[in-house]
Write a protein that holds these residues in place. Structure first.
Motif, mmCIF file in Angstrom:
data_model
loop_
_atom_site.group_PDB
_atom_site.id
_atom_site.type_symbol
_atom_site.label_atom_id
_atom_site.label_comp_id
_atom_site.label_asym_id
_atom_site.label_seq_id
_atom_site.Cartn_x
_atom_site.Cartn_y
_atom_site.Cartn_z
ATOM 1 N N MET A 1 0.694 -1.177 0.022
ATOM 2 C CA MET A 1 -0.102 -0.020 -0.006
ATOM 3 C C MET A 1 0.748 1.240 0.110
ATOM 4 S SD MET A 1 -2.977 1.017 2.726
ATOM 5 C CE MET A 1 -1.977 1.487 3.863
ATOM 6 N N VAL A 2 0.490 2.221 -0.789
ATOM 7 C CA VAL A 2 1.231 3.399 -0.971
ATOM 8 C C VAL A 2 0.558 4.695 -0.238
ATOM 9 C CG1 VAL A 2 2.094 5.297 -2.382
ATOM 10 C CG2 VAL A 2 2.110 2.848 -3.279
ATOM 11 N N LYS A 3 1.341 5.348 0.532
ATOM 12 C CA LYS A 3 0.638 6.280 1.280
ATOM 13 C C LYS A 3 0.925 7.644 0.532
ATOM 14 C CE LYS A 3 1.133 7.011 5.893
ATOM 15 N NZ LYS A 3 1.773 7.248 7.095
ATOM 16 N N ILE A 4 -0.069 8.465 0.212
ATOM 17 C CA ILE A 4 -0.098 9.416 -0.658
ATOM 18 C C ILE A 4 -0.790 10.803 0.253
ATOM 19 C CG2 ILE A 4 -0.994 10.704 -2.784
ATOM 20 C CD1 ILE A 4 -1.378 7.610 -3.763
ATOM 21 N N ALA A 5 0.132 11.856 -0.116
ATOM 22 C CA ALA A 5 -0.608 13.088 0.655
ATOM 23 C C ALA A 5 -0.894 14.191 -0.406
ATOM 24 C CB ALA A 5 0.689 13.603 1.375
ATOM 25 N N ILE A 6 -1.950 14.459 -0.625
ATOM 26 C CA ILE A 6 -2.582 15.649 -1.278
ATOM 27 C C ILE A 6 -2.325 16.879 -0.502
ATOM 28 C CG2 ILE A 6 -4.617 16.747 -2.552
ATOM 29 C CD1 ILE A 6 -5.595 13.810 -2.607
ATOM 30 N N ILE A 7 -1.484 17.833 -1.005
ATOM 31 C CA ILE A 7 -1.218 18.782 -0.386
ATOM 32 C C ILE A 7 -1.615 20.280 -1.101
ATOM 33 C CG2 ILE A 7 0.772 20.658 0.312
ATOM 34 C CD1 ILE A 7 2.771 17.846 0.650
ATOM 35 N N THR A 8 -2.534 20.776 -0.397
ATOM 36 C CA THR A 8 -3.240 22.078 -1.079
ATOM 37 C C THR A 8 -3.039 23.521 -0.399
ATOM 38 O OG1 THR A 8 -5.164 21.658 0.374
ATOM 39 C CG2 THR A 8 -5.262 20.397 -1.579
ATOM 40 N N TYR A 9 -3.298 24.494 -1.479
ATOM 41 C CA TYR A 9 -3.761 25.846 -0.888
ATOM 42 C C TYR A 9 -5.032 26.066 -1.479
ATOM 43 C CZ TYR A 9 -3.955 30.818 0.261
ATOM 44 O OH TYR A 9 -4.312 31.937 0.622
ATOM 45 N N SER A 10 -5.781 26.815 -0.637
ATOM 46 C CA SER A 10 -7.440 27.137 -1.260
ATOM 47 C C SER A 10 -7.955 28.134 -0.643
ATOM 48 C CB SER A 10 -8.393 25.679 -1.167
ATOM 49 O OG SER A 10 -9.296 25.979 -2.108
ATOM 50 N N VAL A 11 -8.312 29.079 -1.187
ATOM 51 C CA VAL A 11 -9.228 30.161 -0.477
ATOM 52 C C VAL A 11 -10.438 30.210 -0.576
ATOM 53 C CG1 VAL A 11 -9.408 32.528 -0.386
ATOM 54 C CG2 VAL A 11 -7.027 31.994 -0.835
ATOM 55 N N TYR A 12 -11.108 29.891 -1.940
ATOM 56 C CA TYR A 12 -12.491 29.700 -2.025
ATOM 57 C C TYR A 12 -12.904 28.398 -2.207
ATOM 58 C CZ TYR A 12 -11.723 34.756 -2.575
ATOM 59 O OH TYR A 12 -11.166 35.944 -2.304
ATOM 60 N N GLY A 13 -12.296 27.358 -2.111
ATOM 61 C CA GLY A 13 -12.647 25.726 -2.231
ATOM 62 C C GLY A 13 -12.816 24.975 -3.437
ATOM 63 N N HIS A 14 -12.200 25.721 -4.262
ATOM 64 C CA HIS A 14 -12.092 25.083 -5.455
ATOM 65 C C HIS A 14 -11.080 23.833 -5.533
ATOM 66 C CE1 HIS A 14 -14.270 28.607 -6.561
ATOM 67 N NE2 HIS A 14 -15.064 27.837 -7.560
ATOM 68 N N ILE A 15 -9.862 24.263 -4.898
ATOM 69 C CA ILE A 15 -8.789 23.355 -5.086
ATOM 70 C C ILE A 15 -9.266 22.202 -4.089
ATOM 71 C CG2 ILE A 15 -6.396 23.073 -3.908
ATOM 72 C CD1 ILE A 15 -6.403 23.719 -6.902
ATOM 73 N N THR A 16 -9.875 22.449 -2.982
ATOM 74 C CA THR A 16 -10.027 21.683 -1.862
ATOM 75 C C THR A 16 -11.325 20.363 -2.533
ATOM 76 O OG1 THR A 16 -9.915 23.412 -0.017
ATOM 77 C CG2 THR A 16 -11.380 21.361 0.389
ATOM 78 N N LEU A 17 -12.136 21.088 -3.109
ATOM 79 C CA LEU A 17 -13.038 20.342 -4.191
ATOM 80 C C LEU A 17 -12.541 19.077 -4.716
ATOM 81 C CD1 LEU A 17 -16.324 20.232 -4.375
ATOM 82 C CD2 LEU A 17 -15.815 21.402 -6.741
ATOM 83 N N LEU A 18 -11.537 19.725 -5.565
ATOM 84 C CA LEU A 18 -10.672 18.580 -6.488
ATOM 85 C C LEU A 18 -9.912 17.762 -5.685
ATOM 86 C CD1 LEU A 18 -8.896 20.818 -9.493
ATOM 87 C CD2 LEU A 18 -10.501 18.817 -9.631
ATOM 88 N N ALA A 19 -9.222 17.984 -4.463
ATOM 89 C CA ALA A 19 -8.502 17.309 -3.780
ATOM 90 C C ALA A 19 -9.313 16.208 -3.098
ATOM 91 C CB ALA A 19 -7.852 18.083 -2.691
ATOM 92 N N ARG A 20 -10.673 16.491 -2.668
ATOM 93 C CA ARG A 20 -11.467 15.424 -2.157
ATOM 94 C C ARG A 20 -11.813 14.581 -3.256
ATOM 95 N NH1 ARG A 20 -12.731 17.135 3.010
ATOM 96 N NH2 ARG A 20 -13.008 19.312 3.328
ATOM 97 N N GLU A 21 -12.140 14.887 -4.420
ATOM 98 C CA GLU A 21 -12.313 14.048 -5.709
ATOM 99 C C GLU A 21 -11.284 13.040 -5.940
ATOM 100 O OE1 GLU A 21 -15.379 13.260 -7.109
ATOM 101 O OE2 GLU A 21 -15.943 14.876 -5.187
ATOM 102 N N ILE A 22 -9.960 13.592 -5.878
ATOM 103 C CA ILE A 22 -8.851 12.692 -6.264
ATOM 104 C C ILE A 22 -8.374 11.982 -4.977
ATOM 105 C CG2 ILE A 22 -6.325 13.086 -6.245
ATOM 106 C CD1 ILE A 22 -6.694 15.948 -7.859
#
Ligand SMILES: Cc1cc2nc3c(=O)[nH]c(=O)nc-3n(C[C@H](O)[C@H](O)[C@H](O)COP(=O)(O)O)c2cc1C
Length: 168
Positions: A1-22
């Motif tokens: 099993m691979v451990k993956i970190a999604i690292i984000t910066y998001s002011v209005y939530g679009h990057i967060t939305l994509l991160a959750r889908e990924i």
């Protein structure tokens, strides 16, 4: 099993939305994924002036040192004038210790961005490659081989790029 970190910066939530889908996609492969955000650098009065909502409570701030605990990374970078925002480069600048120790050497990294018009999406992703290269990480672009149909589809505004996923 691979451990993956999604690292984000998001002011209005679009990057967060994509991160959750990924993250959902990664979980469906049976691998482990955690979503993080980088530290904010703007003072609260400026965040208030730009009507920034509070950051999501379930997404913790990551320190450079915590990257040691992960095998691979996906970094979500919102577009700012065709570039990465200072919050992201501030985080990159905090990884000097890992650069010195080779802590990220040959670890895979993918990138994604979010824009309003699509202008500057690829230069934003390219702007991260200097950091990726100096760390000796393995850049994994989206490419065309598996998604040519989707990337070539101009019937809808989907915004994606061979450099990485894009929300436009
Ligand atoms: C200072 C600033 C510069 C921006 N520059 C661009 C740009 O060059 N191209 C573009 O399409 N959108 C641009 N945008 C829009 C953001 O990229 C877009 O709102 C962002 O993807 C939102 O991500 P978030 O909701 O995760 O914060 C800019 C926004 C700001 C605040």
């Amino acid at each position: 099993m691979v451990k993956i970190a999604i690292i984000t910066y998001s002011v209005y939530g679009h990057i967060t939305l994509l991160a959750r889908e990924i993250a959902k996609g990664i979980e469906s492969t049976g691998n482990e994924v955690s979503i993080f955000r980088v530290a904010e650098t703007l003072p609260q009065d400026v965040l208030d002036q730009i009507h920034a909502p509070p950051p999501p409570k379930d997404i913790p701030v990551i320190s450079a040192d915590e990257m040691k605990n992960y095998d691979a990374f996906i970094i979500g970078i919102p577009t700012r004038f065709g570039n990465a925002p200072a919050q992201i480069t501030n985080f990159f600048d905090s990884t000097g210790g890992l650069w010195q120790s080779g802590g990220l050497y040959h670890k895979p990294v993918g990138l994604f961005t979010s824009t309003s018009s699509g202008g500057g999406k690829e230069t934003t992703l390219r702007s991260a490659l200097s950091w990726v290269t100096h760390q000796g990480m393995l850049y994994v672009p989206l490419g065309y081989a598996k998604v040519f149909g989707e990337l070539a589809d101009i019937s809808a505004n989907q915004g994606a790029s061979p450099w990485g996923s894009v929300l436009s």
